[in-house]
Design a protein around this motif. Structure first.
Motif, PDB file in Angstrom:
ATOM      1  N   GLU A 264       0.810  -1.209   0.000  1.00 11.91           N
ATOM      2  CA  GLU A 264       0.000   0.000   0.000  1.00 11.91           C
ATOM      3  C   GLU A 264       0.842   1.257   0.000  1.00 11.91           C
ATOM      4  OE1 GLU A 264      -3.794   0.386   2.605  1.00 11.91           O
ATOM      5  OE2 GLU A 264      -3.099  -1.687   2.514  1.00 11.91           O
ATOM      6  N   VAL A 267       2.807   1.712  -3.263  1.00 10.72           N
ATOM      7  CA  VAL A 267       2.039   2.074  -4.442  1.00 10.72           C
ATOM      8  C   VAL A 267       1.337   3.414  -4.274  1.00 10.72           C
ATOM      9  CG1 VAL A 267       0.097   1.405  -5.877  1.00 10.72           C
ATOM     10  CG2 VAL A 267       1.728  -0.306  -5.119  1.00 10.72           C
ATOM     11  N   LEU A 268       0.739   3.589  -3.124  1.00  6.97           N
ATOM     12  CA  LEU A 268      -0.063   4.796  -2.942  1.00  6.97           C
ATOM     13  C   LEU A 268       0.728   5.926  -2.309  1.00  6.97           C
ATOM     14  CD1 LEU A 268      -3.286   3.061  -1.644  1.00  6.97           C
ATOM     15  CD2 LEU A 268      -2.726   3.745  -3.971  1.00  6.97           C
TER      16      LEU A 268
ATOM     17  N   ALA C 220       6.211  -4.187  -5.442  1.00  6.55           N
ATOM     18  CA  ALA C 220       5.613  -2.871  -5.239  1.00  6.55           C
ATOM     19  C   ALA C 220       6.678  -1.849  -4.879  1.00  6.55           C
ATOM     20  CB  ALA C 220       4.557  -2.949  -4.142  1.00  6.55           C
ATOM     21  N   ASP C 224       8.852  -0.808 -11.830  1.00  7.03           N
ATOM     22  CA  ASP C 224       8.044   0.165 -12.574  1.00  7.03           C
ATOM     23  C   ASP C 224       6.891  -0.549 -13.262  1.00  7.03           C
ATOM     24  OD1 ASP C 224       9.792   2.562 -12.250  1.00  7.03           O
ATOM     25  OD2 ASP C 224      11.234   1.206 -13.204  1.00  7.03           O
ATOM     26  N   THR C 240       3.158  -0.871 -12.426  1.00  7.05           N
ATOM     27  CA  THR C 240       2.975  -1.387 -11.076  1.00  7.05           C
ATOM     28  C   THR C 240       1.762  -0.786 -10.387  1.00  7.05           C
ATOM     29  OG1 THR C 240       5.355  -1.603 -10.919  1.00  7.05           O
ATOM     30  CG2 THR C 240       4.132  -1.746  -8.872  1.00  7.05           C
ATOM     31  N   ARG C 241       1.647   0.516 -10.478  1.00  6.64           N
ATOM     32  CA  ARG C 241       0.558   1.180  -9.791  1.00  6.64           C
ATOM     33  C   ARG C 241      -0.798   0.725 -10.315  1.00  6.64           C
ATOM     34  NH1 ARG C 241      -0.366   6.430  -6.931  1.00  6.64           N
ATOM     35  NH2 ARG C 241      -2.606   6.511  -7.172  1.00  6.64           N
ATOM     36  N   ASP C 242      -0.911   0.659 -11.641  1.00 10.60           N
ATOM     37  CA  ASP C 242      -2.178   0.210 -12.233  1.00 10.60           C
ATOM     38  C   ASP C 242      -2.497  -1.206 -11.787  1.00 10.60           C
ATOM     39  OD1 ASP C 242      -2.193   2.529 -13.555  1.00 10.60           O
ATOM     40  OD2 ASP C 242      -1.703   1.702 -15.544  1.00 10.60           O
ATOM     41  N   THR C 245      -3.357  -1.425  -8.013  1.00 13.89           N
ATOM     42  CA  THR C 245      -4.595  -0.777  -7.583  1.00 13.89           C
ATOM     43  C   THR C 245      -5.802  -1.308  -8.346  1.00 13.89           C
ATOM     44  OG1 THR C 245      -4.112   1.011  -9.122  1.00 13.89           O
ATOM     45  CG2 THR C 245      -3.524   1.372  -6.825  1.00 13.89           C
ATOM     46  N   HIS C 318      -1.956  -1.773 -20.062  1.00 12.01           N
ATOM     47  CA  HIS C 318      -2.368  -2.732 -19.040  1.00 12.01           C
ATOM     48  C   HIS C 318      -3.042  -3.899 -19.753  1.00 12.01           C
ATOM     49  CE1 HIS C 318      -4.308  -3.330 -14.800  1.00 12.01           C
ATOM     50  NE2 HIS C 318      -3.822  -4.440 -15.292  1.00 12.01           N
TER      51      HIS C 318
END
Ligand SMILES: Nc1ncnc2c1ncn2[C@@H]1O[C@H](COP(=O)(O)OP(=O)(O)OP(=O)(O)O)[C@@H](O)[C@H]1O
Ligand SMILES: Nc1ncnc2c1ncn2[C@@H]1O[C@H](COP(=O)(O)OP(=O)(O)OP(=O)(O)O)[C@@H](O)[C@H]1O
Ligand code: SF4
Ligand SMILES: [Mg+2]
Ligand SMILES: [Mg+2]
Lengths: 328, 341, 339
Positions: A264, A267-268, C220, C224, C240-242, C245, C318
């Motif tokens: 978390e 990423v955030l 995480a 990238d 990674t973020r996509d 989440t 993605h």
């Protein structure tokens, strides 16, 4: 008040180190476990975490009396078994069982699953031979294996299934205390969760107490309402889980928690204090004087080198920590 | 390292002594040895005399003590002091000195066991050493080849051939070589043992070829397979992958990284097998009719010549123990993990 | 448009065995730019190591059947001769492995093992190589490098051994580094040190990094892009973020969910993926995850069981390999509480 199921007082295990001369002399000791005390109540779980080599496995082996401690007491239902002989231990072996880390080497490859799981029944002559098969199949079912697989060999199973076999074996004698030494470390995450859930179900169903040894802090948090952190043979902090994870008191606990990758936050984003311990854990043969953590501690002062901090209450809760300058 | 070697040697000596004790007790517990010395036409008086002269009337502990003393500093025969003193005056030639390490005296051969063994040993040792060189060289060579060409036809042929050779009894191989290669086809001269003194190194080697080959074949076959297995195992190690990932040439990967680890365990096996080989020479010697230790053992057995048998067993045991020590020390030399422990 | 720095296209690695063909990797494609990190996650046996070793050509000389293309810095590595590949191995592309103890030769000094990598690609004297080795040991944070250089691997701790491996891999300043579970055998505190070190060195040399792991947390923190593998194939691929989440397919959901979640009540059981990964032999048609998938019931017909889904774009960059309807997928994310 009744005695707790397990009470460990000042447990010490020193392994002699031999010299390399012509005549081997003892030149020192590996202080693998050096004054460890805790209690486990019936049906409860205590987590034991710490870095490699800090003495977790040794502690587990002492409590199951696979090894004899150098000194200290192991009170099981009030009876001290620390130095007990085989006659006293034999009935107790039914009550205290161990699950091992490596599902690949802890099962005899030449025995069938039925033989592995049923062996304790034979040794302790608990169930007449005629009923053994039924009992073993019942156990296999309990741990989620197909009872028909009674005649198969360990290599025919996946890692997670083998760990279930190990659990079934430990359950055979309906123990009151299970020492689980890194039971899921060798497994994939998805399989880890299966095994953890299984152990939790069994704990509720049979009211088994656990000493749960692991180095994965998030799994320990899930499994154990109380957690003890070990460093170089000593417990440096012991606290109820929320207290320990939200407000660690010992700097080592803090560093350990901050080293765990966190999805978390990664990423955030978000505020995160990063603590990086430098170097390696010192040798347990010559642990540092005073506080053993001082060589890697960013808070260390002179007193840390001279005086060993006792494990004492810190803050308002049930948290105990061994540090001269605990976090508040 | 030196401390390690010394410790191994000390342990070896203790082992050796315990072995001597066991052998001694085993052999002497099996009846009065004087009886066999006394021979077919044994009268009670003669038996008593023999028993006394050879010291068999002494308690076994005393006998053992004297035997050990003989091993350490040598001794004189006959053992009975009074008798020997008398003999020294009347017939000094009959008093025999047996230098350390004295293995005993064979009444049957009227010679010290040391002399007996010294007479027969060169043949056996020559054959064994020659066989050892044969077997290590070809065994390891073909083993490595088979491993490198794993699954290819060369590997299959080698493995197939070794399987057949492995299954052949030494007796059969020896007879075949003798009857066909030497006698029928006359590819080599009829094998007889020629000492270096008599025939020079060349003659010595020629004389040894067939028996050594006979003895070596079995081990060679075994070592092809063992080497192959060790090399394959070593080549599947993680550090071989690392070596490749570094961009080293296949040759360096194989010879520097692969073989070193594979040949180390081979070393210890070869050492022990060599000691066993000395014992295995019996059949070969009898097929080729060579006068080696094997023959000595057979003769001694036929004659119930206990002292010689004891001496042979002790020599064989010592060979095993000494090879063991050598191997351990060499091993420590090769493997740093052992050295530093 | 210029070709990406590293572009793996349709990579397949198959092993013929006596039981049949093991399809360890099939139809794998991804790209990576310099200075960036690609994380590859997946369960044990999903083909992470096998596919990455193919980049170094480590399957050459074995019975493995490798096909596809691996474009690296302008050349297709799979079309190089063995000798040309060897020259690039350890120089332009380097790799570090999971278990640093077994990855180092027990009989040779660590210094010699490191300089060997330098000597293999540079015409220099042993003295120069040794000096360079000591410099690298210092660089990866080994105290007293001039003394430790003559030690043997078993005299080092786990974390230090992995540092030695990193020094060995980076001694020729490679432009692509493949780290195959470099921290799995290590404690979290040491893992954090090693990950920091890798990132620092990556920044310094602008190296492209492929990080193989089964720990989503590690991914995480450092990747990238992420590639999720299952049974030899990519099942999801994205930034990674996509991906973290808005994971888009059931296997990724399962992976994320099986990690104990600090925000969930500890009284609730964990949510494992039921069953075990499939055998790579005789794979049935259809989606490899079908036997374990709880969402196949929402896919109309028996497509999951009969047709292998394609790896299709969901949004920009993605991709997912799943028949599940996109709207349904976003609904499932909410329902399962993936972050
Ligand atoms: N039989 C033994 N003889 C000598 N030293 C030992 C023995 N068993 C364990 N030790 C040492 O005791 C220390 C503690 O070991 P232990 O196995 O208990 O650690 P651990 O916390 O379980 O580590 P890990 O996470 O690696 O399993 C180590 O330094 C180890 O080397
Ligand atoms: N030489 C080989 N012959 C046959 N099968 C092989 C060979 N090498 C690998 N495999 C198979 O290929 C599959 C993928 O293996 P790989 O090592 O890539 O898995 P991984 O994703 O790296 O797993 P892990 O997390 O356990 O390292 C495995 O099922 C393995 O059994
Ligand atoms: S394709 Fe079907 S079986 Fe495969 S993951 Fe998607 S829903 Fe599940
Ligand atoms: Mg342990
Ligand atoms: Mg792998």
């Amino acid at each position: 008040m009744a005695a707790p199921l397990l009470e460990v007082r000042d447990l010490v295990m020193h392994f002699p180190v031999k010299s390399r001369g012509v005549i081997a002399r003892t030149v020192g000791h590996v202080k693998a476990v050096d004054g460890v005390s805790f209690t486990v109540e019936a049906g409860q779980s205590l987590g034991l975490v710490g870095e490699s080599g800090c003495g977790k496995t040794t502690t587990g082996r002492l409590i199951t009396r696979l090894q004899k401690p150098t000194s200290g007491q192991i009170l099981f239902e009030g009876q001290d078994i620390a130095q007990a002989g085989p006659r006293v231990l034999k009935p107790l072996r039914r009550e205290i069982q161990m699950i091992f880390q490596d599902p690949y080497t802890s099962l005899n490859p030449r025995q069938t699953v039925g033989e592995i799981v049923g062996a304790p029944l034979v040794i302790h002559k608990l169930v007449p031979a005629s009923q053994r098969l039924a009992r073993v199949q019942e156990l296999l079912e309990v741990v989620g294996l197909n009872p028909e697989h009674y005649n198969r060999y360990p290599h025919e199973f996946s890692g997670g299934q083998r760990q279930r076999i190990g659990i079934a074996r430990a359950l055979t004698l309906q123990p009151k205390l299970l020492v689980a030494d890194e039971p899921v470390s060798a497994l994939d995450v998805s399989i880890q969760a299966q095994v953890i859930n299984l152990m939790q179900d069994l704990q509720r169903e049979f009211n088994i107490a656990f000493l749960f040894i692991a180095h994965d802090l998030s799994i320990v948090r899930h499994f154990c309402p109380e957690v003890a952190v070990m460093y170089l043979g000593k417990i440096v902090e012991k606290a109820p889980r929320d207290e320990l994870y939200e407000h660690p008191k010992h700097p080592y606990t803090k560093a350990l928690l901050s080293a765990v990758p966190n999805i978390e936050q990664a990423v955030l984003g978000g505020r995160r204090e990063r603590i990086r311990l430098q170097g390696d854990v010192p040798s347990p043969i010559n642990p540092p004087s005073g506080c053993r953590f001082r060589t890697r501690c960013w808070k260390a002062q002179d007193i840390c080198a001279t005086t060993e901090p006792p494990l004492q209450k810190v803050g308002a809760g049930a948290d105990v920590a061994a540090c001269h300058f605990p976090e508040q | 390292m030196i401390a390690y070697a010394i410790r191994r040697i000390l342990v070896g000596i203790v082992l050796l002594l315990s072995m001597v004790l066991v052998v001694f007790v085993l052999f002497f517990a099996s009846g009065n040895p004087a009886k066999s010395v006394c021979g077919k036409f044994c009268t009670p008086e003669k038996l008593t005399q023999v028993t006394k002269v050879y010291g068999y009337d002494q308690p076994i502990t005393t006998q053992f003590g004297e035997f050990i003393q003989g091993l350490a500093v040598g001794r004189d025969y006959p053992v009975n002091d009074a008798y020997r003193a008398a003999l020294e005056k009347s017939n000094p030639d009959l008093v025999i000195h047996c230098a350390a390490p004295c293995l005993g005296y064979s009444q049957h051969d009227a010679a010290t066991v040391n002399a007996d063994i010294a007479k027969y040993a060169p043949v056996t040792i020559s054959i064994a050493v020659f066989a050892f060189i044969f077997w290590i060289f070809f065994g390891v060579f073909f083993g490595v080849l088979a491993a490198v060409f794993k699954g290819k036809w060369l590997d299959r042929i080698l493995v197939g051939v070794t399987l057949v050779v492995y299954a052949l009894p030494t007796f059969f191989v020896g007879t075949f070589l003798l009857q066909y290669v030497a006698i029928k086809w006359q590819l080599v001269p009829y094998p007889t043992y020629v000492s270096i003194a008599d025939g020079g190194v060349g003659g010595w080697l020629v004389g040894l070829t067939l028996p050594a080959l006979t003895l070596a074949l079995f081990y060679m076959a075994a070592y092809v397979r063992i080497t192959r297995a060790f090399v394959l195992e070593s080549l599947s190690e993680d550090y071989i992958r690392t070596a490749r990932a570094k961009g080293l040439t296949e040759r360096v990967v194989l010879f520097k990284h692969g073989l070193r680890a594979a040949l180390t365990p081979l070393l210890s096996m070869a050492g022990l097998d060599f000691a066993a080989l000395l014992a295995g020479a019996v059949i070969t010697e009898s097929v080729f009719n060579y006068q080696g230790l094997g023959l000595l053992a057979v003769i001694a057995n036929q004659n119930s010549d206990l002292p010689v048998l004891i001496g042979l067993v002790i020599v064989a045991g010592a060979a095993v123990i000494i090879m063991n020590i050598l191997v351990d020390i060499l091993y420590a030399f090769v493997d740093p993990r052992v050295r530093l422990r | 448009m210029s070709r990406p720095f590293l572009s793996v296209a349709n990579l397949a690695v198959h092993f013929p065995t006596s039981d049949g063909l093991v399809r360890a990797t099939d139809g794998l494609s991804y790209t990576l730019e310099r200075g960036k990190t690609l994380g590859i996650v997946g369960e044990s046996g999903s083909g992470k190591s096998v596919s990455s070793s193919a980049i170094l050509g480590l399957h050459r000389g074995t019975n493995a059947q490798v096909s596809g293309e691996i474009w690296f810095d302008g050349t297709d590595l799979l079309s190089l001769s063995d000798e040309d590949m060897r020259r690039r191995r350890g120089k332009d592309v380097a790799m570090i492995f999971q278990d640093p103890l077994s990855a180092l030769h027990p009989y040779y000094r660590v210094g010699d093992q490191i300089s060997e990598a330098y000597l293999a690609h540079n015409q220099v004297s042993k003295r120069v190589a040794r000096a360079r080795t000591i410099e690298m040991l210092d660089r990866v944070g080994i105290p007293q490098p001039d003394r430790r250089v003559d030690d043997y691997p078993h005299q080092f701790s786990g974390g230090m051994r992995q540092r030695v491996m990193i020094a060995m891999a980076l001694i020729n300043d490679p432009i692509l580094l493949i780290a195959d579970e470099p921290t799995t055998a290590l404690d979290v505190t040491v893992q954090a040190q090693i990950l920091d070190l890798l990132q620092e060195l990556q920044r310094e040399f602008n190296t492209a990094l492929i990080m193989i792991t089964h720990d989503l947390g590690v991914i995480a923190e450092i990747a990238d892009d992420v590639l999720v593998m299952y049974a030899g194939r990519a099942v999801e691929y994205g930034a990674t973020r996509d991906l973290m989440t808005q994971p888009a397919m059931p296997y990724t959901w399962g992976l994320i969910q099986s990690i104990p979640d600090v925000t969930r009540s500890v009284d609730l059981p964990l949510r494992p993926i039921p069953g075990n990964p499939p055998s790579l032999l005789n794979q049935p048609p259809g989606c490899a995850f079908f036997a374990r998938c709880e969402y196949a019931q929402f896919v109309p017909g028996d497509r999951c069981a009969t047709t292998l889904p394609d790896l299709l774009p969901l949004s920009d960059g993605h991709l997912k390999r799943c028949h599940l309807d996109h709207d349904l997928a976003s609904y499932a994310v909410v329902e399962t509480g993936a972050i």
